[in-house]
Design a protein around this motif. Sequence first.
Motif, mmCIF file in Angstrom:
data_model
loop_
_atom_site.group_PDB
_atom_site.id
_atom_site.type_symbol
_atom_site.label_atom_id
_atom_site.label_comp_id
_atom_site.label_asym_id
_atom_site.label_seq_id
_atom_site.Cartn_x
_atom_site.Cartn_y
_atom_site.Cartn_z
ATOM 1 N N LYS A 206 9.607 12.840 20.677
ATOM 2 C CA LYS A 206 9.491 12.431 22.069
ATOM 3 C C LYS A 206 9.870 13.635 22.920
ATOM 4 O O LYS A 206 10.726 14.427 22.542
ATOM 5 C CB LYS A 206 10.416 11.247 22.349
ATOM 6 C CG LYS A 206 11.853 11.548 22.102
ATOM 7 C CD LYS A 206 12.730 10.397 22.490
ATOM 8 C CE LYS A 206 14.167 10.788 22.230
ATOM 9 N NZ LYS A 206 15.099 9.779 22.473
ATOM 10 N N PRO A 207 9.226 13.782 24.046
ATOM 11 C CA PRO A 207 9.522 14.948 24.887
ATOM 12 C C PRO A 207 10.893 14.809 25.536
ATOM 13 O O PRO A 207 11.383 13.706 25.748
ATOM 14 C CB PRO A 207 8.414 14.929 25.934
ATOM 15 C CG PRO A 207 7.947 13.542 25.960
ATOM 16 C CD PRO A 207 8.182 12.943 24.625
ATOM 17 N N TYR A 208 11.507 15.939 25.859
ATOM 18 C CA TYR A 208 12.840 15.913 26.465
ATOM 19 C C TYR A 208 12.836 15.187 27.796
ATOM 20 O O TYR A 208 13.753 14.467 28.135
ATOM 21 C CB TYR A 208 13.345 17.337 26.705
ATOM 22 C CG TYR A 208 13.910 17.994 25.480
ATOM 23 C CD1 TYR A 208 13.732 19.349 25.272
ATOM 24 C CD2 TYR A 208 14.612 17.290 24.532
ATOM 25 C CE1 TYR A 208 14.246 19.977 24.170
ATOM 26 C CE2 TYR A 208 15.117 17.902 23.420
ATOM 27 C CZ TYR A 208 14.939 19.248 23.240
ATOM 28 O OH TYR A 208 15.439 19.869 22.134
ATOM 29 N N THR A 209 11.777 15.421 28.592
ATOM 30 C CA THR A 209 11.830 14.881 29.939
ATOM 31 C C THR A 209 11.112 13.556 30.061
ATOM 32 O O THR A 209 10.984 13.038 31.139
ATOM 33 C CB THR A 209 11.150 15.842 30.913
ATOM 34 O OG1 THR A 209 9.867 16.153 30.378
ATOM 35 C CG2 THR A 209 11.937 17.097 31.081
ATOM 36 N N GLY A 210 10.592 13.013 28.986
ATOM 37 C CA GLY A 210 9.876 11.763 29.171
ATOM 38 C C GLY A 210 8.453 12.019 29.607
ATOM 39 O O GLY A 210 8.118 13.052 30.169
ATOM 40 N N LEU A 211 7.605 11.032 29.360
ATOM 41 C CA LEU A 211 6.178 11.267 29.515
ATOM 42 C C LEU A 211 5.676 10.986 30.911
ATOM 43 O O LEU A 211 4.740 11.610 31.397
ATOM 44 C CB LEU A 211 5.459 10.356 28.528
ATOM 45 C CG LEU A 211 4.090 10.787 28.064
ATOM 46 C CD1 LEU A 211 4.162 12.168 27.498
ATOM 47 C CD2 LEU A 211 3.624 9.846 27.000
ATOM 48 N N SER A 212 6.260 10.005 31.611
ATOM 49 C CA SER A 212 5.578 9.542 32.805
ATOM 50 C C SER A 212 6.189 10.023 34.106
ATOM 51 O O SER A 212 5.800 9.574 35.159
ATOM 52 C CB SER A 212 5.529 8.016 32.813
ATOM 53 O OG SER A 212 6.814 7.514 32.617
ATOM 54 N N SER A 213 7.119 10.969 34.038
ATOM 55 C CA SER A 213 7.624 11.462 35.310
ATOM 56 C C SER A 213 6.732 12.614 35.766
ATOM 57 O O SER A 213 5.876 13.078 35.029
ATOM 58 C CB SER A 213 9.048 11.949 35.143
ATOM 59 O OG SER A 213 9.049 13.049 34.273
ATOM 60 N N MET A 214 6.966 13.097 36.973
ATOM 61 C CA MET A 214 6.080 14.130 37.486
ATOM 62 C C MET A 214 6.349 15.487 36.874
ATOM 63 O O MET A 214 5.533 16.394 36.993
ATOM 64 C CB MET A 214 6.222 14.216 39.010
ATOM 65 C CG MET A 214 5.656 12.992 39.646
ATOM 66 S SD MET A 214 4.882 13.329 41.203
ATOM 67 C CE MET A 214 6.311 13.264 42.224
ATOM 68 N N ILE A 215 7.500 15.639 36.223
ATOM 69 C CA ILE A 215 7.768 16.900 35.552
ATOM 70 C C ILE A 215 6.882 16.964 34.315
ATOM 71 O O ILE A 215 6.756 15.991 33.583
ATOM 72 C CB ILE A 215 9.236 16.966 35.095
ATOM 73 C CG1 ILE A 215 10.175 16.595 36.234
ATOM 74 C CG2 ILE A 215 9.570 18.332 34.574
ATOM 75 C CD1 ILE A 215 11.608 16.594 35.820
ATOM 76 N N THR A 216 6.285 18.117 34.091
ATOM 77 C CA THR A 216 5.466 18.257 32.878
ATOM 78 C C THR A 216 6.356 18.078 31.660
ATOM 79 O O THR A 216 7.407 18.706 31.580
ATOM 80 C CB THR A 216 4.864 19.666 32.814
ATOM 81 O OG1 THR A 216 4.505 20.049 34.123
ATOM 82 C CG2 THR A 216 3.663 19.706 31.913
ATOM 83 N N PRO A 217 5.956 17.277 30.697
ATOM 84 C CA PRO A 217 6.827 17.069 29.535
ATOM 85 C C PRO A 217 6.949 18.358 28.742
ATOM 86 O O PRO A 217 5.969 19.028 28.480
ATOM 87 C CB PRO A 217 6.111 16.000 28.726
ATOM 88 C CG PRO A 217 4.767 15.921 29.248
ATOM 89 C CD PRO A 217 4.759 16.460 30.621
ATOM 90 N N PHE A 218 8.177 18.731 28.422
ATOM 91 C CA PHE A 218 8.359 19.906 27.575
ATOM 92 C C PHE A 218 9.407 19.596 26.511
ATOM 93 O O PHE A 218 10.195 18.683 26.644
ATOM 94 C CB PHE A 218 8.767 21.137 28.389
ATOM 95 C CG PHE A 218 10.172 21.086 28.913
ATOM 96 C CD1 PHE A 218 11.250 21.519 28.143
ATOM 97 C CD2 PHE A 218 10.420 20.625 30.189
ATOM 98 C CE1 PHE A 218 12.534 21.470 28.640
ATOM 99 C CE2 PHE A 218 11.711 20.586 30.691
ATOM 100 C CZ PHE A 218 12.772 21.011 29.906
ATOM 101 N N ILE A 223 12.357 12.047 16.333
ATOM 102 C CA ILE A 223 13.034 10.760 16.247
ATOM 103 C C ILE A 223 13.262 10.500 14.778
ATOM 104 O O ILE A 223 12.342 10.138 14.043
ATOM 105 C CB ILE A 223 12.157 9.639 16.830
ATOM 106 C CG1 ILE A 223 11.551 10.091 18.138
ATOM 107 C CG2 ILE A 223 12.984 8.408 17.042
ATOM 108 C CD1 ILE A 223 10.486 9.164 18.612
#
Lengths: 303, 312
Positions: A206-218, A223
């Motif tokens: 899973k990405p560090y920042t989560g998928l659906s926020s406006m920040i590009t997932p990195f 898991i």
Amino acid sequence: MSVPMPKPLQRFYSLFPLRIYDEPFSLPTTTSTSPFASGTGPAHPTLFIHPPSDPTKSLLSTDVECVKWQAYLALRGVSKSINIRWDLSPEGAIDQRLPNLYLPVKQMQNVKAEMKGELLESSRIPSWVDGELGQNRAPRGEDEDDHILEGYVDEDARDESRAWVMLLETDIDAALRATSTNRDSFLKRLITFPSPMVPERPLLTKPYTGLSSMITPFGSAVIITPILERYAEALKALSLRLGGSRWFLGSRGPTALDSVAFAYLHSALESLYPEIREEARKWVNLVAWEQRVRESISASLHH
Amino acid sequence: MTHNTEITLYIWPHSWSLPSFDVDSLACVLYLQLLCANGQQSYALVECTDPDVSPTCSLPFLRHEGQEIGTARSILRYLQKLQGEEAGDDIASVKRTAWSAYVDSRLKDLTNAVLYANPENYRVGVHKVLATLLPVPARYYLPRRLREEIRATLEPAGMWNLQQENEENDGMEEKKRPFDKPKTIVDEKDKIINEAFGKEKLLEKARETFDLLNPLLAHHAFFLSKQVTPLDCQVAACILLLRNAQTAKNPIPALLDEFYPKIAEHSDRILSLAFPADEKAKAQVTVGVASHANPLVQLGRAVHRVIKSVSS
């Protein structure tokens, strides 16, 4: 019912899909550097693998893919004439994926000095082995049936073996990759660029920042819990399926599934991660089977 | 089987007359509905469009008695354990474990290749559904991110570029690098040939998979068993989506109907067992909708996640 394909045609088809590589490099024809190569020079086919962890104890590599092919060659009985070398860096291999098999030029009357040998990638090894074995045996009628069944008892077993290979290559492989530690030194890791040409199937991350926020997932965090759960279930299923038989799925002799299963079991038991090792050790029949197969493979690898 | 707290399953929303347009979510809904069809157990279904609600950043996920369970196969195994029908030690259930891994990779990859890889199918099908369901800021970036995730899974298997040689842009722009040569224009004739090759490649892979699955239905109505198992729901979910999804070019339903009618019938049977037409036999389900969070809330959540992973 499908018609069995004649062997020369099968070898021809194994060349496809055609990939064009750069100008093939020439390998040194003098004696190789590894102490286990026999001094007879280029007359023998050579298998290039990732280095084994302790060459004095066992010639089996640390990389699962290499062990798969070493086991396949040993179980099919052709490894007596094959040398093993591990001083080739992965970037030099075809598709940057070891293992590769180098076939020297056959001793013939009019061989020219600049004829180079042939380097096979791993997917072309089975048809080469078929060719080697086919030359030593007079063709009989039963051979064709055997060939369709690929060594399994019947068609159902052959179909089922596909499912088992997929189970090994997804569940167990994911667990091994998720927990593998990089054995290279820190400096070496700094200067090498990891870039396999063929990407591997991604692990559950899973990405560090989560998928659906406006920040590009990195970034990606593996898991680990479902991966280990699936690994435990896969081992249990393997153990129950093996039962007490000599080879998987009750085959009369070793098959491709056996070499894949051996490679994964061996890597799991040699893993540095205690959970992986302990989970594999729980199943007594798998441990015993792995030991038996390892002894027979080591005997033929060491010739 | 009664439990104190209710099972809550979060899934991608419904579409195309199916409970969900995502393969994993559909499989979980089918199995849960089959378990609760006798009406003794109630469960709540939450249609969610925000994958960050789940701890694994992917839907479907399950909440029950304080536990949160992530991926589809883990959910199915958990439900099987709850039901008390833990995977037994007999040969058939061991074989089903292996086939479950096979279906989870090959058949699911095939379904995702048809729905997501082909840009026309994607535009007409999944993208349209997602765009109508998502709120304004997420509508523009979330579908592409989901598609990129699927691409990372399909490319190693060689299933991404099946139906086209050069991916068409169709409004999704690729970053233009400064020294890129202009792409060669493909001739009309070549396009037709490429398409025909692509279709054949896809059909070849589909036939390989179905040839292995077809004999498993030979003896019983379900895969290797007399009762419904999670493996049946996994296969049925893929087949139902392949047959019912809105697509531009999909040769698979025709292949199924002509050569593998047993597999098609099996999936229809699972759907009718899970959602019987009889009005009285309805399970107690509460269906809710989880609204997509405010963008600022999402930003805060993302930052919180980063801080948590850095500090732990």
